[in-house]
Scaffold this active site. Sequence first.
Site, PDB file in Angstrom:
ATOM      1  N   THR A 109      34.933  39.215  43.840  1.00 31.19           N
ATOM      2  CA  THR A 109      34.824  38.500  42.571  1.00 31.19           C
ATOM      3  C   THR A 109      36.059  38.751  41.714  1.00 31.19           C
ATOM      4  O   THR A 109      36.689  37.804  41.208  1.00 31.19           O
ATOM      5  CB  THR A 109      33.567  38.942  41.806  1.00 31.19           C
ATOM      6  OG1 THR A 109      32.409  38.619  42.579  1.00 31.19           O
ATOM      7  CG2 THR A 109      33.470  38.238  40.473  1.00 31.19           C
TER       8      THR A 109
ATOM      9  N   GLY B  97      30.755  39.498  46.705  1.00 29.61           N
ATOM     10  CA  GLY B  97      30.907  40.929  46.540  1.00 29.61           C
ATOM     11  C   GLY B  97      31.647  41.268  45.259  1.00 29.61           C
ATOM     12  O   GLY B  97      32.284  40.411  44.639  1.00 29.61           O
ATOM     13  N   CYS B  98      31.590  42.540  44.866  1.00 27.79           N
ATOM     14  CA  CYS B  98      32.211  42.967  43.600  1.00 27.79           C
ATOM     15  C   CYS B  98      33.733  42.859  43.654  1.00 27.79           C
ATOM     16  O   CYS B  98      34.355  42.216  42.796  1.00 27.79           O
ATOM     17  CB  CYS B  98      31.766  44.385  43.263  1.00 27.79           C
ATOM     18  SG  CYS B  98      31.992  45.592  44.596  1.00 27.79           S
ATOM     19  N   TYR B  99      34.341  43.473  44.656  1.00 27.75           N
ATOM     20  CA  TYR B  99      35.792  43.378  44.784  1.00 27.75           C
ATOM     21  C   TYR B  99      36.253  41.922  44.937  1.00 27.75           C
ATOM     22  O   TYR B  99      37.196  41.501  44.255  1.00 27.75           O
ATOM     23  CB  TYR B  99      36.277  44.200  45.987  1.00 27.75           C
ATOM     24  CG  TYR B  99      36.241  45.694  45.815  1.00 27.75           C
ATOM     25  CD1 TYR B  99      36.892  46.316  44.743  1.00 27.75           C
ATOM     26  CD2 TYR B  99      35.594  46.498  46.739  1.00 27.75           C
ATOM     27  CE1 TYR B  99      36.876  47.693  44.604  1.00 27.75           C
ATOM     28  CE2 TYR B  99      35.580  47.885  46.616  1.00 27.75           C
ATOM     29  CZ  TYR B  99      36.223  48.477  45.543  1.00 27.75           C
ATOM     30  OH  TYR B  99      36.220  49.849  45.409  1.00 27.75           O
TER      31      TYR B  99
END
Length: 240
Positions: free
Chosen positions: A154, A150-152
Amino acid sequence: MPEKKVAIIGATGFTGSELVRLLYHHPGVEIAFITSESKAGDSIADIYPSLVQIIEHKLIKSEELPAAEIDLAFLALPHGVSMDYVAKFASSDFPIIDLSGDFRLNDAATYEAWYGKEHSYPHGFGSAVYGIPELYADKIRTTKLIANPGCYPTSILLGAAPLVKGGIVDPSTIIADSKSGVTGAGVASKPVNHFSNVHDNFKAYGVKTHRHSIEIQENLTRLAGREATVQFTPHLLPVD
């Protein structure tokens, strides 16, 4: 180096269209096939005019993919949908990079507790590798199923991993205060993402319940060798 023939399954959302842009500029990749169940027959450039005269592939249905001609497939699909496609292509020779959250966690029970839906292909957890190459490069090279992070997670894991692995910080006292824009919620319209709700606003959301919390904690626990606890607070910014 010969180009790898890549298929992008579900390319009409924000994630899929950005993936098209990135892969188009990758010297080792040929975008061979792009799929959409709802827009089959249209050109990707009809949906995203920014791709006109750059890449104008006709969208096909996933069932039309010639599996023997693919070296790698990306699943740019929502969570709860990707798992069915992983099961569908499980016997194919090409590896899959799944951009959804369907295989990021340790097991189906944890997934069901945090995502609130039954997992239709729990067998996939046995072979899935979490897709941060800075942490798991050796395992990524040999697996057929990569669960893209996921973005967060990462952003948080790349910062916290060396501190946790080196014993520099106590993994039970980590605070992650994060911000993201509205495109992170996907292409589907939701009242919370309307201009009038987002403009000039800045707010926390999903406090204590955001599904990225467990994704971060599982990885930090693995790296630390003991239980990690993260106080994770995401915020919505009025930006892309």
